[in-house]
Design an enzyme around this catalytic site. Structure first.
Site, PDB file in Angstrom:
ATOM      1  N   ASP A 204       0.855  -1.192   0.000  1.00  0.00           N
ATOM      2  CA  ASP A 204       0.000   0.000   0.000  1.00  0.00           C
ATOM      3  C   ASP A 204       0.891   1.242   0.000  1.00  0.00           C
ATOM      4  O   ASP A 204       2.115   1.131  -0.003  1.00  0.00           O
ATOM      5  CB  ASP A 204      -0.962  -0.015   1.194  1.00  0.00           C
ATOM      6  CG  ASP A 204      -2.300   0.628   0.819  1.00  0.00           C
ATOM      7  OD1 ASP A 204      -2.283   1.788   0.363  1.00  0.00           O
ATOM      8  OD2 ASP A 204      -3.354  -0.030   0.959  1.00  0.00           O
ATOM      9  N   HIS A 278      -2.677   3.263  -4.906  1.00  0.00           N
ATOM     10  CA  HIS A 278      -2.051   2.865  -3.631  1.00  0.00           C
ATOM     11  C   HIS A 278      -0.618   2.389  -3.865  1.00  0.00           C
ATOM     12  O   HIS A 278      -0.200   1.356  -3.348  1.00  0.00           O
ATOM     13  CB  HIS A 278      -2.895   1.779  -2.945  1.00  0.00           C
ATOM     14  CG  HIS A 278      -4.189   2.307  -2.388  1.00  0.00           C
ATOM     15  ND1 HIS A 278      -4.244   3.109  -1.268  1.00  0.00           N
ATOM     16  CD2 HIS A 278      -5.474   2.158  -2.804  1.00  0.00           C
ATOM     17  CE1 HIS A 278      -5.512   3.431  -1.014  1.00  0.00           C
ATOM     18  NE2 HIS A 278      -6.276   2.867  -1.949  1.00  0.00           N
ATOM     19  N   GLU A 342      -9.573   2.829  -5.778  1.00  0.00           N
ATOM     20  CA  GLU A 342      -9.128   4.167  -5.398  1.00  0.00           C
ATOM     21  C   GLU A 342      -7.890   4.626  -6.157  1.00  0.00           C
ATOM     22  O   GLU A 342      -6.860   4.933  -5.564  1.00  0.00           O
ATOM     23  CB  GLU A 342      -8.873   4.204  -3.884  1.00  0.00           C
ATOM     24  CG  GLU A 342     -10.138   3.924  -3.091  1.00  0.00           C
ATOM     25  CD  GLU A 342      -9.931   3.992  -1.587  1.00  0.00           C
ATOM     26  OE1 GLU A 342     -10.851   4.473  -0.907  1.00  0.00           O
ATOM     27  OE2 GLU A 342      -8.872   3.565  -1.088  1.00  0.00           O
TER      28      GLU A 342
HETATM   29  C1  ACM Z   1     -10.981  -0.195  -0.144  1.00  0.00           C
HETATM   30  O1  ACM Z   1     -11.486  -0.110   0.983  1.00  0.00           O
HETATM   31  N1  ACM Z   1     -10.342   0.839  -0.671  1.00  0.00           N
HETATM   32  C2  ACM Z   1     -11.065  -1.413  -0.918  1.00  0.00           C
END
Ligand code: ACM
Length: 764
Positions: A204, A278, A342
């Site tokens: 991440d 991410h 995201e």
């Molecule tokens: C997430 O909670 N961004 C998958």
């Protein structure tokens, strides 16, 4: 405690009501088909376990029972390899390929003479053995000998198999590295609950946690962040950081060891390598993979959605394929999770390369570019004989042909994927985000937000709103444990359990077979197993919760509720500490003045809450400017008698963005009014500013407001978030209508729209 478990057919229910009066079955998840009985099978020094030579593959399962009993009871049971059908005092574990309960099912017969566990596969035997452990006294989970226990199992007949093939938990080790020993403990806990998937979120923005030999900087640089945000995201203005480096990663040797450990417990590990978003930690190590190769990317030190993402260049694809080439052989399961969530498109919009690529590939926009990205990765993963899973954003711009979709933004992504005939795993944030608060945020350890008590987790029906045809695509369910606010294994355990226990039951029992009250009763015994396993589960299952209501005379009543039915509540109203000689709670408590209720339960819980009785309580009001849809939908929040206790609990506040916040309360008749107060929030990081001034006026007819008192609200921009009270003192006025006018400051110093948050207008 007598226990009549719940059943799936009326005739079994009837049978068991007649027979099972004395037996207790605290099984979680509860079996699909169950018959209780009378009597018990007692394990003694003469008891033998039978596994015949043809079933040698089941010996490790038998051994797990031998080991547990040896540790907890000092009994050492022998394994015999010959069986006579009439043998008594035996636990016979055998394979039966014709059982018809699938690859995870089992049949278990416990009679006074013998126990027979039949399964088609070792995995089924493993689950049958988990049931045997739960039928034995709780102390079978003890790591040290426990004296004076009869090691008996209540008589019963079980035919069991899971509802779903995917019964999982996701653990995020990107935000905080968790030690290998803890990952193994987490796998143990999955297995105890008959769950079979660990989704391991390994990369991440805040850390890359898996060794990749070809790209050593991923762990040399990408596994370390220089510091971490202090407090909740918006708590401090400006944000504060702790100055402490956080790091950690798993070597490939450690991963192999963990995977092998998980296999022995029938847990499949699905690794997640996040892309294209991410990606800050990877870009900090290899900036040439971003759209601005000369930018100084950093491993992120705070939470949220970052604009630093992989650029879809050939170099990036080579890198990701190299990474996957090392990842895939480490994990023997079918699936590789590639993230996909995201991914802001800012960098791609600004990049000449990306814009060229969009044109060259004849794509519509950046969403289609992301779709191209994921499809290309899917092709590579498929070429290695594996399949991808992605978060529900992979639907945007067109889903990759063979992808499984993980629905997290509620359930709509799951339904959409099923409509497109893609497999789905349901992990909706509205039910299964275990990083959300499980109890009153004002009293809980810091969490990301939200409110998800175990009742709600249990209530989720994974097939709700899917058509029968679409339901066929649901592989299962999963709880997600994002660790932004869980720096330690202890905190992960606290947030995961016992809510994951509820998920385990939802994943296992047949549709329509759930009953929360029954579950809560079994859970009370189940947490004792977790005590033996040294799990730092949340004790909130034992908590007392207050629910307010009004009686026919309009008086406020407080109902004290708890999940377990067999403990008692004792309380005081005079501020004294309660004890078992205080008043026992038997019915709702009627209050006629501001009162603090303090209570204890015989299960060891403590409760304290202040109830505000005021003249406007329960009264209706109107808005000059309506708040956003869904905010204060029933126009009750500002006069419900529950005064918001903390900025953490956003659901307690009423939010008004970009407008003055003005309400008029109708008391129903002219009454004495001496004092009116209201609270406002200051959360500068979120552009929530206190009003520039608050004017409180009184009226008898609702039109002419006299005696208005205007107050400025003083605060400092810098510093932590705050609750700011405003009080208007009217001494001895009389009024029917009360108007509160809070002036919006317009724009923040950085030009953003300002929101006002207010709660409880208290009228004395
Ligand atoms: C997430 O909670 N961004 C998958």
């Amino acid at each position: 405690m007598k226990k009549l478990a719940f059943f799936f057919t009326l005739c079994t229910l009837h049978l068991t009501l007649l027979q099972a009066q004395d037996n207790v079955y605290n099984l979680i998840p509860f079996p699909a088909q169950f018959n209780g009985g009378e009597g018990q099978f007692v394990v003694n020094p003469q008891t033998k376990i039978i596994v015949t030579a043809k079933d040698a593959g089941l010996k490790p399962i038998a051994q797990s029972l031998i080991n547990a009993l040896k540790t907890a009871s000092k009994l050492t049971l022998p394994i015999a390899s010959t069986a006579t059908p009439t043998a008594k005092n035996v636990i016979y574990i055998r394979q039966n390929k014709a059982l018809g309960l699938g690859s995870e099912g089992y049949k278990l017969l416990v009679s006074a003479d013998r126990v027979i566990l039949e399964t088609a596969t070792p995995q089924g035997a493993f689950y049958g053995m988990q049931t045997i452990f739960q039928l034995l006294p709780t102390a079978v989970f003890s790591p040290t000998p426990v004296e004076n226990i009869t090691w008996a199992m209540p008589v019963c007949q079980i035919q069991d198999k899971p509802r779903f093939v995917h019964r999982g938990l996701m653990l995020d080790v990107g935000r905080y590295f968790m030690p290998v020993s803890f990952i193994k403990k987490y796998i143990d806990l999955l297995a105890v609950h008959k769950m079979n998937v660990l989704h391991w979120h390994l990369t991440d923005d805040q850390g890359w946690r898996i060794e990749i030999k070809k790209y050593p900087k991923l762990t040399q640089i990408g596994s370390k962040r220089k510091e971490t945000l202090v407090g909740q995201y918006s708590e401090n203005y400006p944000q504060k950081f702790d100055g402490k480096e956080i790091g950690g990663f798993y070597t490939q040797a450690e991963i192999k060891d963990i995977v092998k450990y998980a296999q022995a417990k029938y847990v499949t590990i699905i690794p997640e390598i996040e892309m294209p978003g991410h990606a800050s930690a990877a870009l900090a190590a290899y900036p040439e993979l971003g759209c601005e190769p000369t930018k100084k990317y950093e491993v992120a030190t705070k939470w949220g959605v970052m604009t630093d993402v992989f650029c879809p260049t050939e170099q990036t694809f080579t890198f990701l394929q190299d990474v996957l080439t090392e990842v895939i052989p480490l994990f023997p399961g079918k699936y590789i999770h590639i993230g996909g969530d995201e991914c802001p498109k800012d960098a791609w919009q600004k990049s000449a390369f990306c814009q060229e690529l969009i044109k060259k590939l004849n794509l519509k926009d950046e969403h289609e570019l992301q779709s191209y990205f994921i499809k290309r990765i899917e092709k590579f993963v498929n070429s290695k004989g594996r399949a991808i899973i992605g978060w529900d954003e992979i639907l945007e711009g067109g889903v990759a042909p063979n992808a499984t979709v993980m629905s997290w933004r509620g359930i709509k992504g799951g339904i959409e994927a099923a409509k497109q005939k893609h497999n789905v795993i349901m992990t909706p944030n509205t039910y299964y985000y275990l990083d959300y608060y499980q109890a009153n945020p004002a009293k809980e350890p810091l969490a990301i937000g939200g409110y998800l008590p175990i009742e709600k987790v249990y209530e989720y029906d994974p097939s709700a709103e899917f058509s029968p045809e679409e339901q066929k695509y649901i592989l299962g369910v999963q709880g997600n444990v994002w660790t932004e606010y869980m720096p330690t294994p202890q905190q992960v355990e606290y947030m995961t359990f016992p809510r994951a226990t509820a998920i385990a039951e939802v994943a296992w029992v047949p549709s329509g077979g759930k009953n929360f009250e029954d579950f809560a009763t079994r859970l009370k015994e189940h947490v004792k197993r977790m005590d033996y396993l040294k799990v730092n589960y949340s004790k909130r299952i034992l908590d007392v919760k207050a629910v307010t209501q009004f009686n026919n005379q309009g008086q406020l009543q407080v109902r004290l509720e708890k999940l377990d039915s067999d403990s008692k509540i004792y309380y005081t109203l005079d501020g004294k500490e309660p004890s078992t000689s205080s008043t026992e709670y038997v019915m709702p408590i009627t209050l006629d003045k501001i009162t603090t209720i303090k209570a204890i339960t015989t299960a060891g819980a403590r409760f304290e809450e202040k109830f505000f009785i005021h003249r406007a309580k329960g009264k209706s009001y109107t808005y000059a400017n309506a708040p956003a849809e869904g905010v204060d939908a029933d126009r009750k929040k500002l006069t419900d008698g529950q005064v918001a206790q903390s900025p953490r609990n956003s659901a307690e506040w009423v939010w008004m963005s970009g407008k003055d916040f003005e309400i008029t309360i109708d008391l129903g008749e002219v009454k004495p009014v001496t004092k009116v107060s209201a609270n406002f929030l200051k959360i500068i990081m979120s552009n929530v500013f206190p009003p520039t001034s608050v004017e409180i006026g009184l009226s008898r007819d609702g039109e002419n407001f006299k005696d208005a008192i205007a107050q400025p609200v003083n605060y400092q921009l810098e510093g932590p978030w705050q609750i700011l009270p405003v009080v208007a003192d009217f001494k001895t006025a009389r009024a029917r209508y009360i108007r509160v006018r809070a002036k919006n400051a317009g724009k923040s110093p950085s030009g953003q729209t300002i929101t006002i948050a207010m709660d409880e207008v208290v009228v004395d």
